[in-house]
Enzyme design. Structure first.
Site, PDB file in Angstrom:
ATOM      1  N   SER A 125      -3.339  -3.324   0.992  1.00  0.00           N
ATOM      2  CA  SER A 125      -2.235  -4.192   1.238  1.00  0.00           C
ATOM      3  C   SER A 125      -2.539  -5.602   1.492  1.00  0.00           C
ATOM      4  CB  SER A 125      -1.514  -3.561   2.210  1.00  0.00           C
ATOM      5  OG  SER A 125      -0.301  -4.076   2.637  1.00  0.00           O
ATOM      6  N   ALA A 126      -1.946  -6.660   1.278  1.00  0.00           N
ATOM      7  CA  ALA A 126      -2.120  -8.061   1.615  1.00  0.00           C
ATOM      8  C   ALA A 126      -1.773  -8.351   3.204  1.00  0.00           C
ATOM      9  CB  ALA A 126      -1.332  -8.953   0.542  1.00  0.00           C
ATOM     10  N   HIS A 127      -0.766  -7.742   3.574  1.00  0.00           N
ATOM     11  CA  HIS A 127      -0.449  -8.161   4.725  1.00  0.00           C
ATOM     12  C   HIS A 127      -1.258  -7.918   6.011  1.00  0.00           C
ATOM     13  CE1 HIS A 127       2.003  -4.874   6.645  1.00  0.00           C
ATOM     14  NE2 HIS A 127       1.714  -4.383   5.573  1.00  0.00           N
ATOM     15  N   ALA A 151       0.805  -1.268  -0.053  1.00  0.00           N
ATOM     16  CA  ALA A 151      -0.002   0.049   0.009  1.00  0.00           C
ATOM     17  C   ALA A 151       0.845   1.356   0.003  1.00  0.00           C
ATOM     18  CB  ALA A 151      -0.912  -0.061   1.142  1.00  0.00           C
ATOM     19  N   CYS A 201       4.140   4.278  16.977  1.00  0.00           N
ATOM     20  CA  CYS A 201       4.105   4.426  15.390  1.00  0.00           C
ATOM     21  C   CYS A 201       5.195   4.996  14.737  1.00  0.00           C
ATOM     22  CB  CYS A 201       2.764   4.993  14.920  1.00  0.00           C
ATOM     23  SG  CYS A 201       1.548   3.920  15.359  1.00  0.00           S
ATOM     24  N   ASN A 225      -5.493   3.882  11.108  1.00  0.00           N
ATOM     25  CA  ASN A 225      -4.917   2.876  11.517  1.00  0.00           C
ATOM     26  C   ASN A 225      -4.548   2.632  12.745  1.00  0.00           C
ATOM     27  OD1 ASN A 225      -3.328   4.792   9.615  1.00  0.00           O
ATOM     28  ND2 ASN A 225      -1.719   4.024  11.047  1.00  0.00           N
ATOM     29  N   THR A 255       8.521  -7.455 -13.013  1.00  0.00           N
ATOM     30  CA  THR A 255       7.576  -8.731 -13.327  1.00  0.00           C
ATOM     31  C   THR A 255       6.905  -8.687 -11.854  1.00  0.00           C
ATOM     32  OG1 THR A 255       9.822  -9.291 -14.174  1.00  0.00           O
ATOM     33  CG2 THR A 255       8.563 -11.156 -12.996  1.00  0.00           C
ATOM     34  N   GLN A 272      -6.894  -0.609   5.890  1.00  0.00           N
ATOM     35  CA  GLN A 272      -7.610  -0.980   7.336  1.00  0.00           C
ATOM     36  C   GLN A 272      -9.098  -1.479   7.001  1.00  0.00           C
ATOM     37  OE1 GLN A 272      -5.803  -1.810   9.997  1.00  0.00           O
ATOM     38  NE2 GLN A 272      -3.955  -0.753   9.519  1.00  0.00           N
TER      39      GLN A 272
HETATM   40  C1  LIG Z   1      -0.140  -0.389   6.441  1.00  0.00           C
HETATM   41  C2  LIG Z   1      -0.655   0.690   5.982  1.00  0.00           C
HETATM   42  C3  LIG Z   1      -0.026   1.109   4.943  1.00  0.00           C
HETATM   43  C4  LIG Z   1       1.143   0.968   4.272  1.00  0.00           C
HETATM   44  O1  LIG Z   1       0.964  -0.624   3.772  1.00  0.00           O
HETATM   45  P1  LIG Z   1       2.182  -1.402   3.244  1.00  0.00           P
HETATM   46  O2  LIG Z   1       1.739  -2.444   2.586  1.00  0.00           O
HETATM   47  O3  LIG Z   1       2.682  -1.995   4.531  1.00  0.00           O
HETATM   48  O4  LIG Z   1       3.111  -0.600   2.523  1.00  0.00           O
HETATM   49  C5  LIG Z   1      -0.767   2.301   4.360  1.00  0.00           C
HETATM   50  N1  LIG Z   1      -1.807   2.899   4.991  1.00  0.00           N
HETATM   51  C6  LIG Z   1      -2.402   2.296   5.809  1.00  0.00           C
HETATM   52  C7  LIG Z   1      -3.683   2.962   6.362  1.00  0.00           C
HETATM   53  C8  LIG Z   1      -1.921   1.336   6.494  1.00  0.00           C
HETATM   54  O5  LIG Z   1      -2.449   0.673   7.383  1.00  0.00           O
END
Ligand SMILES: *Cc1c(COP(=O)(O)O)cnc(C)c1O
Length: 406
Positions: A201-203, A73, A328, A153, A242, A181
């Site tokens: 974001s996947a994680h 993200a 943070c 977040n 890629t 989020q």
């Molecule tokens: C974690 C987060 C991001 C960043 O995402 P990444 O995939 O870790 O780079 C951006 N915006 C918000 C609101 C997030 O919580």
């Protein structure tokens, strides 16, 4: 119950075993390059990528072609904001954002400000939400982009996204939404909510780290971007490089699971979150929820424990993984800029803890965390002369401190 307890799901989430299972073949036998057009290895990789594109699009009400895969993200935010700023600079050089955005958004806007763009930094109400009238008033003929997050977040507070989207479209301004989020936790629909660009974001949704997506609207209006990464012209020329096939497969599977299970998961998480809140409020006085409870992610509880330093509390509950309001911005001891923007004093911002519940959080863990926090807060307050004075009825705000040398 296994210690330590993980309750920091806004920072990252554990990969769901089903996501990992979906990814593994693409590390092993299906290792092809999705851009290889002339053999079966490439075709299989491409097929997997396109399946994921559909899964991601379906979760947010988009078309598969509108999904651009990225490294996460942070990259999605950079591509959306800088890409729009560069592409539409002839039309105007004004961007609207908010003080409580993620650093990825704030720092993109700061950089553009240095490059001659004008940025409006909207404040927030004590609830954590923006005031829509201020947003309306900030838009000018020069405004090309509004970038506001879906859910914060730190506090989990949800902005009035549908209203923001409606205003943006009425005024002919593009709307980028960092929905990292929110996606997978609350229903998000880019059409209904008039969102033009959206970061994922996947994680943060039980997928792997280092992969994400940017939704880029193709109709009404068709959004154009200046690529920030030049090269082989992947992803419709918007993001060369890629493709991370296993990661993308993981993101797609993570989105698929969220889509199927979100409704049920939300009820469960909200129940656990409310249980945590109720237990803490029952066992401790002078605890404050940061921001509105009404418009909030189901898995978030951000609380300040007056007369307790957040970092000391974190150290005291070292078998519980949570974040403090000052954690943070890593190395610094600055209190949270998010809570300060909401009007919290330094003391309450310093004493805040962010609890982020998740798919693997159990009731037993919630009760354990409530117990540990209660125990440590009580212990720290016993050592706090301020807490003692407050309990004796001294009004600390008006208290005349005796300065040195007097
Ligand atoms: C974690 C987060 C991001 C960043 O995402 P990444 O995939 O870790 O780079 C951006 N915006 C918000 C609101 C997030 O919580």
């Amino acid at each position: 119950m296994k210690l330590a307890v993980y309750m920091d799901n806004h920072a990252t989430t554990q990969v769901d075993p089903r996501v990992l299972d979906a990814m593994l073949p693409y590390f092993r036998e299906e290792f092809g390059n999705a851009a290889s057009r002339n053999h079966v290895f490439g075709w299989k990789a491409e097929e997997a990528v396109e399946k994921s594109r559909k899964q991601v699009a379906a979760l947010i009400g988009a078309q598969p072609k509108e999904i651009i895969f990225t490294s996460g993200a942070t990259e999605s935010d950079n591509l959306a904001i800088k890409g729009v700023a560069e592409m539409y600079s002839e039309r105007g050089k004004h961007i609207i954002t908010c003080l409580t955005e993620h650093k990825a958004v704030l720092d993109c806007c700061k950089k553009l400000e240095k490059q001659g763009y004008r940025v409006t930094w909207l404040p927030v109400e004590p609830s954590g939400r923006i005031d829509l009238e201020r947003l309306q008033a900030a838009i000018t003929g020069e405004t090309i982009l509004i970038t506001l997050m879906y859910a914060n977040n730190e506090t989990g507070v949800l902005h009035p996204v549908s209203e923001i989207g409606r205003i943006a479209h009425e005024r002919g301004v593009l709307f980028h939404c960092d929905a990292v989020q929110a996606v997978g936790r609350v229903p998000v629909n880019v059409i209904d909510e008039n969102i033009d660009l959206l970061s994922i974001s996947a994680h943060k949704i039980y997928g792997p780290k280092g992969v994400g997506a940017l939704y880029v609207r193709r109709r009404n209006p068709r959004v154009q971007l200046t690529a920030q990464m030049d090269g082989g012209g992947h992803e419709r020329g918007m993001r060369s490089g890629t493709l991370n096939v296993p990661g993308i497969v993981g993101l797609g599977e993570a989105c698929g699971i969220c889509q199927r299970e979100m409704a049920e998961e939300t009820i469960r998480l909200k129940g656990l979150r409310d249980r945590l809140k109720a237990r803490l409020e029952a066992s401790l006085d002078e605890v404050y929820v940061n921001g509105t409870m009404e418009h909030r992610l189901p898995n978030n509880l951000s609380m300040s424990f007056a007369y307790v330093e957040g970092e000391s509390l974190l150290m005291g509950i070292n078998d519980v993984a949570v974040s403090s309001g000052s954690a943070c911005t890593s190395a610094t001891l600055e209190p949270s800029y998010v809570l300060k923007a909401m009007g919290a004093g330094d003391d309450l911002a310093h004493s805040s803890i962010r609890f982020g519940l998740g798919r693997f959080t159990t009731e037993e863990e919630v009760d354990y965390v409530a117990g540990r926090v209660t125990e440590v807060v009580r212990k720290l307050r016993e050592l706090s002369p301020l807490y003692e004075m407050a309990r004796e009825g001294v009004n600390l705000k008006n208290y005349q401190w005796t300065a040195e040398g007097q």
